[in-house]
Design an enzyme around this catalytic site. Structure first.
Site, PDB file in Angstrom:
ATOM      1  N   HIS A   1      -5.405   4.959   6.510  1.00 19.80           N
ATOM      2  CA  HIS A   1      -4.530   5.916   5.468  1.00 19.80           C
ATOM      3  C   HIS A   1      -3.077   5.986   5.873  1.00 19.80           C
ATOM      4  O   HIS A   1      -2.447   6.968   5.393  1.00 19.80           O
ATOM      5  CB  HIS A   1      -5.235   7.362   5.279  1.00 19.80           C
ATOM      6  CG  HIS A   1      -6.816   7.151   4.710  1.00 19.80           C
ATOM      7  ND1 HIS A   1      -6.917   6.895   3.393  1.00 19.80           N
ATOM      8  CD2 HIS A   1      -7.996   7.447   5.272  1.00 19.80           C
ATOM      9  CE1 HIS A   1      -8.155   6.777   2.909  1.00 19.80           C
ATOM     10  NE2 HIS A   1      -8.621   7.198   4.086  1.00 19.80           N
TER      11      HIS A   1
ATOM     12  N   ASP B   1       0.937  -1.278  -0.106  1.00 20.70           N
ATOM     13  CA  ASP B   1       0.015  -0.182  -0.172  1.00 20.70           C
ATOM     14  C   ASP B   1       1.015   1.301  -0.150  1.00 20.70           C
ATOM     15  O   ASP B   1       1.959   1.234   0.614  1.00 20.70           O
ATOM     16  CB  ASP B   1      -0.709   0.101   1.277  1.00 20.70           C
ATOM     17  CG  ASP B   1      -2.158   1.253   1.250  1.00 20.70           C
ATOM     18  OD1 ASP B   1      -2.917   1.149   0.414  1.00 20.70           O
ATOM     19  OD2 ASP B   1      -1.587   2.112   1.837  1.00 20.70           O
TER      20      ASP B   1
ATOM     21  N   GLU C   1       0.950   5.693   0.046  1.00 22.40           N
ATOM     22  CA  GLU C   1       0.445   6.887   0.443  1.00 22.40           C
ATOM     23  C   GLU C   1       1.041   7.870  -0.483  1.00 22.40           C
ATOM     24  O   GLU C   1       2.420   7.873  -0.624  1.00 22.40           O
ATOM     25  CB  GLU C   1       0.490   7.116   1.894  1.00 22.40           C
ATOM     26  CG  GLU C   1       0.017   6.343   3.044  1.00 22.40           C
ATOM     27  CD  GLU C   1      -1.685   6.209   2.622  1.00 22.40           C
ATOM     28  OE1 GLU C   1      -2.281   7.068   2.068  1.00 22.40           O
ATOM     29  OE2 GLU C   1      -2.015   5.203   3.209  1.00 22.40           O
TER      30      GLU C   1
ATOM     31  N   ASP D   1      -2.790  -0.100   6.328  1.00 22.36           N
ATOM     32  CA  ASP D   1      -3.780  -0.511   5.218  1.00 22.36           C
ATOM     33  C   ASP D   1      -3.192  -1.876   4.446  1.00 22.36           C
ATOM     34  O   ASP D   1      -4.122  -2.745   4.164  1.00 22.36           O
ATOM     35  CB  ASP D   1      -3.682   0.548   4.133  1.00 22.36           C
ATOM     36  CG  ASP D   1      -4.476   1.801   4.794  1.00 22.36           C
ATOM     37  OD1 ASP D   1      -5.012   1.998   5.712  1.00 22.36           O
ATOM     38  OD2 ASP D   1      -4.575   2.659   3.762  1.00 22.36           O
TER      39      ASP D   1
END
Length: 578
Positions: A161, A19, A21, A166
């Site tokens: 987030h 994952d 960001e 995540d």
């Protein structure tokens, strides 16, 4: 059977769930990665975790900082993506990548790999969002967002987030989806990749019908209980292709019906993909399977014939005879053949009456003669030599030089357009396009058909040399040169064992026109080398093919200029409203 034949069991694979960001939604638009989190799992066991902040070397937008909790100060001393990406790729080496909405996360990683000129490993990718949309119903979760699925599957981690949190939640979602899919018979990565909820359990249980098929190019035949052939197809990988009928969604209703009826799948292994396509055409013609729409009746064609008689004319016939006449075709549609006839009659004043005329005809002329569109041999208005000159020009247009037809119809279209009779001009354009395409096709097929033998080779994607022997337009032999073999001796043996082919009458190939076209497409590929040619493989320098580019461009512009929401079949002739 080996494990490869059974597929790769999910329990034995190592997955890297990742994952990211980021500062925005588009790497190409300048968005940067601010955090990478990943979890490596196999058989339900966590093998390792990877997490790091990434310095984007740009200000993080305020709303992104509020959403993720990652601020500029947090990433100020973090490593850059140039340092993080190679470390992540090393962590994920040999794994199947997993992400929720994988095109986003994997797309960012691939973008920065390309930016760094770093080769991207050949990862197989599983998208849990895509899988969830195929499995999860409204009763399970209100939507397929990661937060909703984490609740539905009882994840021990709440997505917030942040990359690692995540990724951990995505691991729980992945395991929940696998557990549910296991009850539907999905146990391998191949089945997972092609799973669709639209496939009924009854059809899915038939996937064993593909287990005996090899991973090789060839032809497959679906059969019913009475061993009747239902459908014939071809593939570079027989097993992989046939398995998709039982594990992937088939949007064609007829194919879904066929799979429900099928009780067995037989196959023919072919040396090359071209041989597979040719065998497919021959098997379809031999069995006329109910569920094959194309190529079932290669004999249902029309030919345009310039007759051999004292006063020749144009005639549509169903077969080519060995009578010395000139032919154009074959045509799969009578309408297209009639357009070609109209194009030639617009260009040359040949007689259009049917039946044979005596050498000294003496009957009243027809209305076409009065209009100047026929030389009127019926009333003796023209002598044999003058009419023979006209026939010679028609023959030239058919077999060597299409300029006379192109110039005549182009001038006619310009006059009609100048008079604002655009619909009539469009009809002439369609006649001209039909003639140019048909004449070009006939000249291409005829050039190969006239050659008693053509032997050609091409180095295929696997770096091996594929060799084909073509006789009178028919594939007579195909093979791949073994690595240890002497190429010259091997080709000589292939030619000696090739099928004996008797030439067809006139310009008709010794195979179907569709087979010869498949062969021509292969021969015209870049990289094909001619090993041996018997006869003259030539096409006319002023043939119809040189006019194709213009008509193809016109057809493409007609499609492209139509508004997207109004695009439809652009045929200029329409069925009357009933």
């Amino acid at each position: 059977m080996s494990f490869d034949e059974l597929g790769r069991p999910l329990r034995d694979l190592t997955f890297c769930v990742v994952d990211l960001e980021t500062t925005g939604g588009s790497a190409a638009g300048g968005s940067m990665i601010t955090e990478v989190g990943a979890v490596k799992v196999r058989g339900g066991e966590v093998l390792g975790e990877f997490q790091t902040l990434v310095n984007p070397h740009a200000a993080i937008p305020p709303f992104i900082a509020v959403l993720t909790g990652i601020s500029d100060s947090m990433v100020a001393t973090a490593p850059s993506i140039e340092t993080v990406l190679p470390a992540f790729l090393e962590f994920a080496r040999g794994c199947v990548l997993v992400a929720h909405n994988a095109p986003f996360d994997v797309g960012f990683l691939q973008h920065f790999a390309a930016q760094q000129q770093r080769p991207w490993p050949a990862f197989e990718v599983v998208d849990t969002a895509r899988l969830a949309r195929r499995v999860i119903t409204r009763d399970d979760a209100p939507n397929c967002k990661l937060s909703s699925l984490a609740v539905a599957f009882g994840s021990t981690t709440t997505p917030d987030h942040r990359a690692l949190s995540d990724a951990r939640a995505t691991v729980d979602v992945l395991h929940g989806l696998m557990e549910r899919l296991g009850g539907l018979g999905v146990h391998t990565l191949e089945e997972l990749s092609t799973f669709s909820s639209k496939v009924s359990p009854a059809v899915r249980r038939k996937r064993h019908l593909a287990e005996h098929l090899p991973h090789a190019p060839g032809v497959y035949l679906f059969r019913d209980e009475q061993e009747r052939v239902l459908y014939v197809g071809t593939s570079r990988d027989l097993r992989t292709r046939v398995r998709t009928y039982f594990t992937a969604s088939e949007n064609r209703a007829r194919m879904g019906e066929m799979v429900r009826i099928a009780t067995s799948v037989s196959h023919v292994v072919c040396a090359t993909p071209l041989e597979a396509r040719v065998r497919e055409l021959r098997l379809i013609a031999a069995h006329t399977p109910k569920y094959n729409r194309r190529s079932r009746r290669p004999d249902k064609v029309h030919w345009l014939k310039l007759t051999v008689e004292p006063w020749p004319r144009l005639s549509l016939v169903r077969k080519v005879a060995d009578d010395g006449a000139d032919y154009l075709g074959p045509f799969g549609s009578r309408r297209t053949a009639e357009r070609c006839v109209d194009a030639l009659h617009e260009s040359f004043p040949l007689r259009q009456c049917t039946g044979r005329l005596p050498l000294l005809p003496s009957r009243a002329p027809c209305v076409l003669a009065e209009m100047g569109r026929c030389l009127s041999p019926c009333d003796g208005s023209v002598d044999l030599d003058t009419y023979a000159d006209l026939v010679a020009r028609v023959r030239t247009a058919l077999v060597a030089d299409a300029d006379a037809v192109v110039e005549a119809l182009t001038a006619r279209m310009q006059r009609l357009a100048g008079d604002e009779r655009f619909e009539e001009a469009g009809s002439h354009r369609d006649r001209l396009a039909a003639f140019v395409r048909s004449a070009s096709r006939t000249q291409r097929l005829g050039s190969l058909t006239r050659c008693p033998e053509v032997v050609a080779a091409r180095r295929e994607d696997d770096r091996r040399w594929a060799v084909h022997v073509v006789r009178h337009g028919r594939l007579a032999a195909a093979g791949v040169i073994p690595v240890e073999a002497h190429a010259g001796d091997w080709v000589t043996q292939l030619r000696a064992s090739a099928e004996t082919v008797v030439p067809g009458p006139g310009p008709a190939p010794a195979a179907t026109a569709e087979e010869t076209e498949q062969i021509l497409r292969w021969l015209e590929q870049p990289g094909v080398r001619l090993v041996h040619v018997e006869g003259d493989w030539t096409s006319p320098a002023r043939g119809a093919g040189r006019h194709l580019q213009v008509h193809d461009a016109v057809e493409a512009s007609r499609r492209d200029l139509v508004p997207f929401d109004e695009r439809r079949n652009l045929a200029t002739t329409h069925q009357p409203v009933r």
